[in-house]
Design a protein around this motif. Structure first.
Motif, short mmCIF file in Angstrom:
data_model
loop_
_atom_site.label_atom_id
_atom_site.label_comp_id
_atom_site.label_asym_id
_atom_site.label_seq_id
_atom_site.Cartn_x
_atom_site.Cartn_y
_atom_site.Cartn_z
N LYS A 188 7.13 6.22 10.86
CA LYS A 188 5.72 6.64 10.86
C LYS A 188 5.60 8.16 10.80
O LYS A 188 4.82 8.71 10.03
CB LYS A 188 5.06 6.10 12.13
CG LYS A 188 3.55 6.20 12.17
CD LYS A 188 3.03 5.42 13.38
CE LYS A 188 1.62 5.81 13.76
NZ LYS A 188 0.63 5.49 12.72
N ARG B 249 12.61 1.44 6.00
CA ARG B 249 12.65 0.12 6.64
C ARG B 249 13.94 -0.61 6.28
O ARG B 249 14.55 -1.27 7.12
CB ARG B 249 11.44 -0.70 6.23
CG ARG B 249 10.17 -0.16 6.86
CD ARG B 249 9.03 -1.14 6.79
NE ARG B 249 7.89 -0.62 7.52
CZ ARG B 249 6.66 -0.53 7.03
NH1 ARG B 249 6.40 -0.96 5.82
NH2 ARG B 249 5.70 -0.03 7.77
N GLU C 140 3.98 10.08 7.55
CA GLU C 140 2.79 10.92 7.74
C GLU C 140 3.06 12.37 7.34
O GLU C 140 2.21 13.03 6.76
CB GLU C 140 2.29 10.80 9.18
CG GLU C 140 1.66 9.43 9.42
CD GLU C 140 1.26 9.18 10.87
OE1 GLU C 140 1.49 10.06 11.73
OE2 GLU C 140 0.73 8.08 11.14
N LEU D 91 -3.32 6.30 2.27
CA LEU D 91 -2.21 5.53 2.82
C LEU D 91 -2.43 4.02 2.79
O LEU D 91 -1.49 3.25 2.66
CB LEU D 91 -1.90 6.00 4.25
CG LEU D 91 -1.13 7.32 4.33
CD1 LEU D 91 -1.03 7.81 5.76
CD2 LEU D 91 0.27 7.19 3.72
N LYS D 92 -3.68 3.59 2.86
CA LYS D 92 -3.93 2.15 2.89
C LYS D 92 -4.28 1.56 1.51
O LYS D 92 -4.59 0.38 1.39
CB LYS D 92 -5.06 1.84 3.87
CG LYS D 92 -4.63 1.97 5.33
CD LYS D 92 -5.68 1.39 6.24
CE LYS D 92 -5.32 1.58 7.70
NZ LYS D 92 -4.01 1.02 8.06
N TYR E 126 1.35 3.63 2.18
CA TYR E 126 2.18 3.81 3.38
C TYR E 126 3.47 2.99 3.26
O TYR E 126 4.57 3.50 3.46
CB TYR E 126 1.40 3.37 4.63
CG TYR E 126 2.16 3.57 5.93
CD1 TYR E 126 1.88 4.65 6.76
CD2 TYR E 126 3.16 2.68 6.32
CE1 TYR E 126 2.58 4.85 7.94
CE2 TYR E 126 3.86 2.87 7.50
CZ TYR E 126 3.58 3.94 8.31
OH TYR E 126 4.28 4.12 9.47
N ASP E 127 3.31 1.73 2.93
CA ASP E 127 4.48 0.85 2.89
C ASP E 127 5.41 1.17 1.72
O ASP E 127 6.62 0.98 1.81
CB ASP E 127 4.03 -0.61 2.85
CG ASP E 127 3.31 -1.00 4.13
OD1 ASP E 127 3.69 -0.48 5.19
OD2 ASP E 127 2.35 -1.79 4.07
N LYS F 190 10.59 2.46 14.02
CA LYS F 190 9.19 2.47 13.61
C LYS F 190 8.57 3.85 13.83
O LYS F 190 7.82 4.35 13.00
CB LYS F 190 8.44 1.44 14.47
CG LYS F 190 7.45 0.63 13.68
CD LYS F 190 6.71 -0.29 14.61
CE LYS F 190 7.00 -1.72 14.28
NZ LYS F 190 6.10 -2.64 14.97
N ASN G 160 0.84 -1.20 0.00
CA ASN G 160 0.00 0.00 0.00
C ASN G 160 0.88 1.26 0.00
O ASN G 160 2.11 1.18 0.06
CB ASN G 160 -1.01 -0.03 1.16
CG ASN G 160 -0.35 0.06 2.53
OD1 ASN G 160 0.76 0.57 2.67
ND2 ASN G 160 -1.04 -0.43 3.55
P1 ADP Z 1 4.53 -2.89 11.78
O1 ADP Z 1 6.00 -2.70 11.57
O2 ADP Z 1 4.18 -3.61 13.04
O3 ADP Z 1 3.86 -3.47 10.58
P2 ADP Z 1 4.02 -0.13 11.19
O4 ADP Z 1 4.15 1.07 12.06
O5 ADP Z 1 5.04 -0.28 10.13
O6 ADP Z 1 3.91 -1.44 12.06
O7 ADP Z 1 2.59 -0.02 10.52
C1 ADP Z 1 1.85 -1.16 10.14
C2 ADP Z 1 0.92 -0.83 9.00
O8 ADP Z 1 -0.07 0.06 9.44
C3 ADP Z 1 1.66 -0.14 7.86
O9 ADP Z 1 2.18 -1.06 6.97
C4 ADP Z 1 0.58 0.71 7.26
O10 ADP Z 1 -0.06 -0.01 6.20
C5 ADP Z 1 -0.38 0.96 8.39
N1 ADP Z 1 -0.25 2.34 8.90
C6 ADP Z 1 0.59 2.80 9.84
N2 ADP Z 1 0.39 4.12 10.07
C7 ADP Z 1 -0.62 4.50 9.26
C8 ADP Z 1 -1.30 5.73 9.01
N3 ADP Z 1 -0.99 6.88 9.63
N4 ADP Z 1 -2.29 5.74 8.09
C9 ADP Z 1 -2.61 4.62 7.44
N5 ADP Z 1 -2.02 3.43 7.62
C10 ADP Z 1 -1.04 3.36 8.52
#
Ligand code: ADP
Ligand code: ADP
Length: 227
Positions: A113, A103, A117, A129-130, A95-96, A109, A93
């Motif tokens: 984040k 990463r 953002e 983001l998703k 965000y990733d 983390k 997605n």
């Molecule tokens: P982890 O490393 O445990 O997966 P992350 O902080 O990387 O935790 O976030 C996990 C997932 O949550 C991300 O891959 C992203 O898709 C989603 N995410 C995190 N922050 C947001 C945000 N502000 N808005 C939308 N999705 C988010």
């Protein structure tokens, strides 16, 4: 203060071929937005590839903040490149995709984040983001590519025809956005295009390349009024 210094940079891909870049010398100031224009095959991409380390120099040197790139691994050069095909990862997605490089570099983390953002807000991507890239418009995909480069906090931004896959109307909008982004971040930028209007719109200075050599350098008015 100068930020990037190209000293007689030459590149020959193959001993038997012409030089792709020949004696390219240019001083780029801190925070400057340089647009490089020129016909296909004039050496524009080669120039960017030398800076980010996809290719090695044949002769000359490139100094970033006074340090030769030869003394720094590509990953330590603090430059980010934005490509025309975006190169987003389809299964991740937004965000990733933006977080990907952070990463890999094992940033915390929390910091990841925060930066994702921040970049998403600046580029109006927060609602997406998703979402996976295939659901996005061309302009949104290009913004994701910009955001992914931004979170690395590069000293130097390289853009290789970043808007060439967009339609004309969207291109006009994105040119303005990139200019605004440049002004906000205050980073040095080298921006390659073959579009004269694009160049006129955003450049502090324009470099016209032809067959690997600089044909002209100057502010947009100078370059296009005295061809
Ligand atoms: P982890 O490393 O445990 O997966 P992350 O902080 O990387 O935790 O976030 C996990 C997932 O949550 C991300 O891959 C992203 O898709 C989603 N995410 C995190 N922050 C947001 C945000 N502000 N808005 C939308 N999705 C988010
Ligand atoms: P532009 O980006 O302005 O279109 P390039 O930097 O891609 O120009 O190419 C400059 C010259 O170098 C061209 O003659 C091209 O054919 C040649 N060239 C580019 N990449 C390679 C490569 N990987 N191997 C051999 N020749 C190349």
């Amino acid at each position: 203060m100068e930020d990037v210094l190209f000293q007689n940079v030459s590149k020959q891909y193959d001993q038997h071929n012409e030089y792709a870049l020949k004696d390219f010398t240019l001083q780029v100031n801190n925070g400057e937005l340089i647009v490089i224009v020129g016909p296909s095959g004039s050496g524009k991409s080669t120039l960017l590839e030398l800076i980010c380390g996809f290719e090695d120099l044949t002769q000359g040197d490139i100094l970033i903040e006074g340090q030769s790139i030869k003394d720094k691994l590509p990953k330590d050069r603090n430059v980010a490149m934005v490509f025309q095909n975006y190169a987003l990862l389809p299964h991740l997605n937004v965000y990733d995709n933006i977080a990907f490089g952070m990463r890999i570099r094992k940033e915390s983390k929390e910091k990841t984040k925060e930066k994702v953002e921040w970049a998403a807000e600046l580029l109006e991507l927060t609602p997406y983001l998703k979402v996976k890239p295939k659901k996005l418009s061309g302009g949104q995909r290009q913004r994701v590519a910009l955001a992914r480069a931004m979170v690395r906090e590069p000293k130097l931004f390289l853009m290789d025809e970043p808007l060439s896959n967009l339609d004309a109307k969207l291109r006009d909008t994105m040119v303005q956005e990139i200019k605004a982004l440049h002004d906000t971040l205050g980073v040095t930028m080298l921006y390659v295009t073959h579009d004269q209007v694009e160049a006129m719109t955003i450049a502090d200075r324009i470099v016209i390349l032809n067959e690997g050599s600089i044909q002209q350098v100057g502010i947009p008015k100078e370059v296009y009024q005295n061809p």
